[in-house]
Design an enzyme around this catalytic site. Sequence first.
Site, PDB file in Angstrom:
ATOM      1  CB  SER A   1       3.593   2.401  -2.457  1.00 41.64           C
ATOM      2  OG  SER A   1       4.637   2.573  -3.384  1.00 41.64           O
ATOM      3  CB  THR A   2       6.384  -1.541  -2.697  1.00 39.63           C
ATOM      4  OG1 THR A   2       7.096  -0.525  -3.404  1.00 39.63           O
ATOM      5  CG2 THR A   2       7.024  -2.896  -2.957  1.00 39.63           C
TER       6      THR A   2
ATOM      7  CG  HIS B   1       3.013   5.391  -4.899  1.00 39.31           C
ATOM      8  ND1 HIS B   1       3.765   5.350  -3.745  1.00 39.31           N
ATOM      9  CD2 HIS B   1       2.250   6.504  -4.804  1.00 39.31           C
ATOM     10  CE1 HIS B   1       3.458   6.399  -2.996  1.00 39.31           C
ATOM     11  NE2 HIS B   1       2.533   7.101  -3.611  1.00 39.31           N
TER      12      HIS B   1
ATOM     13  CG  MET C   1       9.410   0.876  -0.954  1.00 42.01           C
ATOM     14  SD  MET C   1      10.261   0.834  -2.553  1.00 42.01           S
ATOM     15  CE  MET C   1      11.385   2.225  -2.414  1.00 42.01           C
TER      16      MET C   1
ATOM     17  CG  ASP D   1       2.540   9.746  -0.904  1.00 45.91           C
ATOM     18  OD1 ASP D   1       2.257  10.871  -0.467  1.00 45.91           O
ATOM     19  OD2 ASP D   1       2.033   9.272  -1.936  1.00 45.91           O
TER      20      ASP D   1
END
Length: 347
Positions: A162-163, A188, A281, A284
């Site tokens: 993600s991030t 993401h 973050m 997940d």
Amino acid sequence: MSAPARVLVVDDSATMRGLITAVLSSDPEVDVIGQAGDAMEARAAIKALNPDVVTLDIEMPNMNGLDFLEKIMTLRPMPVIMVSTMTHRGAEATLTALEIGAFDCVGKPAPGEPRPFGDLAEKVKAAARSQRQYSKPTANNAQPPATADFRVGRKIVAIGSSTGGVEALIAVLQKFPANCPPTVITQHMPPSFTRSFAERLNRLCAPVVQEATDGARLEIGKIYLAPGGDRHLQVANTSAPHCRLVDRGPVNGHRPSVDVLFDSVAELAGRNAVGVILTGMGRDGAAGLLKMRHAGARTIGQNEKTCVVYGMPRVAFELGAVEQQFPLNAIGEEILKVTAARKEGSE
């Protein structure tokens, strides 16, 4: 309670500045301390206000956001969240910004969108808390192993991020040879960005990288990136493994979700799989990675020191889903190590 994250909003549109300010100000843990309409105003405001985080428009007069981001990362490194149009051009510029060192990105909302800017406040707070050492990234000149030197086994690789994932995935996948194991990825990312990201990875990496399509067969030397939007990526069919895009509500607030991908890989491949969870973050992917480990898969997590946000890998590690943690620059080699065929035959 810790002090609110102090934010400077930079956008050439007064309307957009007002909307971003309103969204952020609705969170009591975020304090918008100033606004700027162009790079010159932003530069003065950064000096005067010393914000924790800057939200930065890509397209601005006098100096565009990318050029200004370069200057920030050179002269005053700090967390920057890019605000981009949801177009192909906007996606390309945003991906460049993430490689330069931007913390994350959000898309500008379409007219009438019910939740404009989505989780922008959460991203701002994560950016303010980040321990990342901001500096201009150096080029990765490491050569991938020659195809002739790598004998691929029968494992499938599944990666979630993600991030910070744009830089992390580039670092990992540039270590892969052209005949890498079949690899599926959920990152993401705003819906219109994943195709551009897949194209960029395809240019930077030895294997073929493509946005996953429903029914695409998993093949050696190919990497499949989950398309952003309204479906999840899974793998299916033991006899002829392929990608499946499924309609389902968000999981852990995300669609596509890393957990959905990892769950399907655990069921399809079991011990013939490797799960990797990178910077991001939230949580997940943690439960899905645990399912993979219980099914006999090898599982790898990015260590805290090299994560932009040690969220997803931390939760996975604390759940017992991660077999071993590695710094980012070692993960690509470790994946190849555990997916290579044994000398006496395939695993």
